[in-house]
Design an enzyme around this catalytic site. Structure first.
Site, PDB file in Angstrom:
ATOM      1  N   LYS A 167       0.840  -1.212   0.000  1.00 33.46           N
ATOM      2  CA  LYS A 167       0.000   0.000   0.000  1.00 33.46           C
ATOM      3  C   LYS A 167       0.872   1.258   0.000  1.00 33.46           C
ATOM      4  O   LYS A 167       2.012   1.251   0.458  1.00 33.46           O
ATOM      5  CB  LYS A 167      -0.939  -0.014   1.218  1.00 33.46           C
ATOM      6  CG  LYS A 167      -1.964  -1.152   1.150  1.00 33.46           C
ATOM      7  CD  LYS A 167      -3.386  -0.673   1.073  1.00 33.46           C
ATOM      8  CE  LYS A 167      -4.319  -1.787   0.623  1.00 33.46           C
ATOM      9  NZ  LYS A 167      -5.144  -2.342   1.682  1.00 33.46           N
ATOM     10  N   ARG A 169      -3.863 -10.200   4.089  1.00 32.44           N
ATOM     11  CA  ARG A 169      -4.036 -10.179   2.639  1.00 32.44           C
ATOM     12  C   ARG A 169      -2.730  -9.675   2.024  1.00 32.44           C
ATOM     13  O   ARG A 169      -2.343  -8.522   2.258  1.00 32.44           O
ATOM     14  CB  ARG A 169      -5.217  -9.267   2.283  1.00 32.44           C
ATOM     15  CG  ARG A 169      -5.594  -9.275   0.818  1.00 32.44           C
ATOM     16  CD  ARG A 169      -6.817  -8.406   0.560  1.00 32.44           C
ATOM     17  NE  ARG A 169      -7.201  -8.435  -0.833  1.00 32.44           N
ATOM     18  CZ  ARG A 169      -6.678  -7.657  -1.754  1.00 32.44           C
ATOM     19  NH1 ARG A 169      -5.754  -6.771  -1.440  1.00 32.44           N
ATOM     20  NH2 ARG A 169      -7.074  -7.758  -3.016  1.00 32.44           N
TER      21      ARG A 169
HETATM   22  C1  9MG Z   1      -9.599  -5.788  -2.301  1.00 37.05           C
HETATM   23  N1  9MG Z   1      -8.736  -5.189  -1.309  1.00 37.05           N
HETATM   24  C2  9MG Z   1      -7.738  -4.298  -1.526  1.00 37.05           C
HETATM   25  N2  9MG Z   1      -7.162  -3.949  -0.359  1.00 37.05           N
HETATM   26  C3  9MG Z   1      -7.823  -4.635   0.606  1.00 37.05           C
HETATM   27  C4  9MG Z   1      -7.714  -4.697   2.002  1.00 37.05           C
HETATM   28  O1  9MG Z   1      -6.837  -3.971   2.662  1.00 37.05           O
HETATM   29  N3  9MG Z   1      -8.551  -5.490   2.681  1.00 37.05           N
HETATM   30  C5  9MG Z   1      -9.482  -6.224   2.015  1.00 37.05           C
HETATM   31  N4  9MG Z   1     -10.305  -6.995   2.771  1.00 37.05           N
HETATM   32  N5  9MG Z   1      -9.642  -6.201   0.697  1.00 37.05           N
HETATM   33  C6  9MG Z   1      -8.830  -5.418   0.015  1.00 37.05           C
END
Ligand code: 9MG
Length: 355
Positions: A297, A332
């Protein structure tokens, strides 16, 4: 003690056998029923606009009779049943598979489908317990995709993954995409809008029986990073997720089928993201498993040398460890092999031979 809503932020963590010994001696309580215990809490009382905080040791807290406090404490400590069939007593990785125009090939849809299937299989081999398949980018600045196009992108990938040794998650904000994905074998509905984007998605989740991930976002992907503003980002995100969990339960989605995610990077500045990190443990007060998505991110750029998203892996792994050490259960990630190694070393160093 109580004058307003109560939030509890567990602090002073112990791990493994020390955690168990301290629980037995009445000095600590289990964090979400897992292998970490906490020895004190920050008790925050009030609202996002106006709150006061106090620190209590677990023995002092155990004497408190306030029913709101006891109810919140129960949510913080009680064991979590498996989510999508996964044992939550150790970290589980959700590998990211984007089936969007910029992913896997410059060729046609067939190339993309095959590329995504191969990528998902590689992530599972590297240790992913879940693969999250998405046909619409929700990165800051991205545009929405038509339902039919999204279905055409993701369903062939899901069909190609039948029999894979992992739970399949569909990353979508749309009810019809989730329904099509459920038919094609998905087990989890990961909605970054927590069912606020499509008025039919709550019903789709209840009817399909999918487990769900509810994520907090402020605003729409296209504009969410323009000027995100909060009185208190941690308490506002908590309140939002709590309301969305209540809405899901009222719509017939049982609490054990729900996981919550504070939504790092979704309508948040660097400072907001860091506050959420520092307070991951407070979100156990929602009573459900926590999923953290920090991988690659933008906020990791704030720590230098990381303009290219792929160069943000060290920061991504550090973020996973920081959250795991506060008891988050699901992560994730793009680089499953790297995250698995980082969390594996953290677990071995923290829990020692019982690892
Ligand atoms: C689809 N997506 C992109 N970033 C995400 C995040 O931080 N959490 C979740 N649950 N989905 C995400």
């Amino acid at each position: 003690m109580s004058d307003g809503k109560i939030y509890l932020r567990p602090l002073g963590f112990l791990y493994g056998t020390q955690a168990d010994a301290a629980i037995e001696d009445g000095l600590a309580l289990p964090l979400a029923g897992g292998p970490i215990s906490f020895t004190c809490v920050e008790l925050i009382e009030g609202t996002p606009k106006r709150s006061k905080a106090y620190v209590f040791s677990v023995p002092a807290l155990s004497e408190a009779g306030d029913p709101d406090l006891r109810a919140r404490l129960d949510l913080v400590t009680r064991p979590r049943p498996p989510f999508a069939g996964l044992d939550l007593s150790r970290p589980s990785l959700m590998g990211i598979v984007n089936v969007t125009p910029d992913s896997f090939s410059d060729g046609g849809l067939y190339d993309k489908t095959e590329g995504a299937i191969a990528h998902a299989a590689a992530l599972v081999k590297a240790g992913a317990a879940i693969v999250d398949i998405g046909g619409e980018s929700t990165r800051p600045g991205s545009e929405t995709v038509e339902v039919q196009d999204e279905i055409e992108r993701v369903v062939p990938v899901l069909e190609g993954l039948k029999g894979i040794e992992a739970a399949i998650s569909i990353d979508t904000r749309k009810a019809d995409v989730a329904r099509a994905a459920a038919k094609a074998g998905a087990k989890i509905f990961n909605d970054v809008s927590a069912f606020t984007y499509d008025s039919g998605s709550l019903e789709a989740a209840a009817e399909t029986g999918l487990d769900v991930v509810l994520m907090h976002a402020q605003g729409e992907p296209k504009t969410m990073q323009d000027n995100p503003t909060y009185d208190d980002v941690v308490l506002e995100v908590f309140d939002y997720l709590e309301r969305r969990i209540q809405t899901c339960v009222a719509a017939g989605i049982p609490a054990p089928r729900i996981a919550a995610d504070p939504g790092l990077g979704f309508g948040k500045t660097l400072e907001h993201n860091l506050s959420l990190f520092a307070n991951v443990s407070l979100f156990h007060g929602l009573g459900v498993p926590l999923l953290i998505g920090a991988s690659r991110k933008q906020f990791i750029r704030g720590f230098g040398q990381a303009d290219d998203p792929k160069s943000r892996e060290p920061g991504s792994h550090a973020a996973a460890i920081a959250s795991a050490s506060q008891g988050a259960q699901l992560f994730r990630v793009h680089d499953v092999a790297g995250a698995s190694q980082a969390l594996g070393v953290w677990r071995a160093a923290t829990f020692g031979s019982e690892n």
